[in-house]
Enzyme design. Sequence first.
Site, PDB file in Angstrom:
ATOM      1  N   GLU A 250       1.054  -1.168   0.091  1.00 50.83           N
ATOM      2  CA  GLU A 250      -0.302  -0.089  -0.013  1.00 50.83           C
ATOM      3  C   GLU A 250       0.600   1.286  -0.014  1.00 50.83           C
ATOM      4  O   GLU A 250       0.645   2.638  -0.608  1.00 50.83           O
ATOM      5  CB  GLU A 250      -0.622  -0.218   1.154  1.00 50.83           C
ATOM      6  CG  GLU A 250      -2.045   1.128   1.332  1.00 50.83           C
ATOM      7  CD  GLU A 250      -2.767   1.031   2.424  1.00 50.83           C
ATOM      8  OE1 GLU A 250      -2.497   0.928   3.895  1.00 50.83           O
ATOM      9  OE2 GLU A 250      -3.769   1.437   2.015  1.00 50.83           O
ATOM     10  N   GLY A 347      -1.619  29.333 -13.831  1.00 46.64           N
ATOM     11  CA  GLY A 347      -2.388  30.091 -13.542  1.00 46.64           C
ATOM     12  C   GLY A 347      -4.221  30.510 -13.318  1.00 46.64           C
ATOM     13  O   GLY A 347      -4.371  29.245 -12.329  1.00 46.64           O
TER      14      GLY A 347
END
Length: 394
Positions: A250, A347
Amino acid sequence: MIDFSLEPELIQLRESVWKYAVENIIPIQEKIQLELDAKEEFAWPIWEKFKEFGLLGFPFPEEYGGQGANALATTVAWEALGLAGVDGGMVMSLSAHTILCGVPLMTYGTEEQKRKYLTRLATGEMIGCFALTEPHGGSDSIHLKTTAVKKGDRWILNGSKIFITNAPIGDLFLVLATTDKSLGSAGITAFLVEKNFKGFYVSRKLEKMGNRLSPTGEIVFSDCEVPEENVLGEVNMGFIQVVRTIFGWERSVMLSPSVGSLELVIKGLMAYANQRQAFGKPISYFQAIQKKIVDMKVSLEVARSYLYRVAWHIDRGELPFVEASSFKLFWGDAVVNHIYEAIQILGGYGYMREFKLEKGYRDVRLITIGGGTSEVQRTIIARAILGLSGREIE
Ligand SMILES: Cc1cc2nc3c(=O)[nH]c(=O)nc-3n(C[C@H](O)[C@H](O)[C@H](O)COP(=O)(O)OP(=O)(O)OC[C@H]3O[C@@H](n4cnc5c(N)ncnc54)[C@H](O)[C@@H]3O)c2cc1C
């Protein structure tokens, strides 16, 4: 001698998984992903495509319907899914099914259990889940309030589990319960619980920040009856054997899709930064932008090497517990920061849903929490390198 090159078969595997995903999964995903993300629904058509390519049983032995892939091959294949841009939540559901439920079953299951369950996970007839975390706290995973008491030829389970990936659609639950409280981590047993067992309920589906195509739920055991042949591994060895095996996978293999995803993001950012103009030149000319992209590229290369090394340890039959924690700690903090900065490079567009980086950020944010938080990984590593003893933290 050290050889850092991947075998030709693994390179071929990466290419074939990537090609399959790009040609068969992404076209479907493009049509449904944003809508399912908004509605928080599972993408069954993508699951069908996982099934078609044999991904649902990828690491299982061939005699149980799997592909016989080891940890490194699974890492390479899962990384290719990320590089192709396959939805993070769908890959998370795939990992909960194959890795969190399937890998311990193939490792510790009896022949009968593997014939009965592993084969059905491989065909997709059953969807698998792993249930360790409890509402009172997930980090303290050895003090489980869910109990199992033997009564005749059955075990009676009582308690509840939370944040369980795939629970709302799950058929088979690998459940950890306390069988001898006085023994701590040596008093926990793993059980295979079918959704139709008496006294088992999915009590609610949970709403999440990210990975919203992967359903998460809370489950309850109310005098839930589990036949004794459904104990996975040895009684009282559920944590020491089963959970430790899971944590190794995991905290490494399961994170490989995000490594592939970052590579895909970097490719997109390079193209964007060379084309987007500000102050009369491409933004790639600004050092501030260069730094962000270079840092991503360096992290990516470090992460990939580290990840492959942990997988290599697993394939040698070792339990690279501290190494997997180290990788998870490094990668979790790094990738969350990099996707945050990727949004910055775009942006205003980065903030828009259609560019999918905001979704990527919501998805990737889980890495420092799920499978053991960054704080817990740091504690595990500190104990190991400083030689500290005391109350166990896993
Ligand atoms: C989307 C999602 C999917 C998940 N899927 C599964 C699943 O399929 N199966 C499953 O069993 N679990 C699953 N989990 C649970 C996950 O593993 C836990 O959320 C995680 O281990 C943290 O446990 P907690 O949330 O109870 O936090 P807590 O244990 O309550 O921790 C709260 C805070 O305290 C900090 N903290 C706790 N102990 C220490 C310490 N000793 N030192 C320093 N800081 C500490 C933590 O780092 C954290 O910041 C999932 C979680 C999420 C969010």
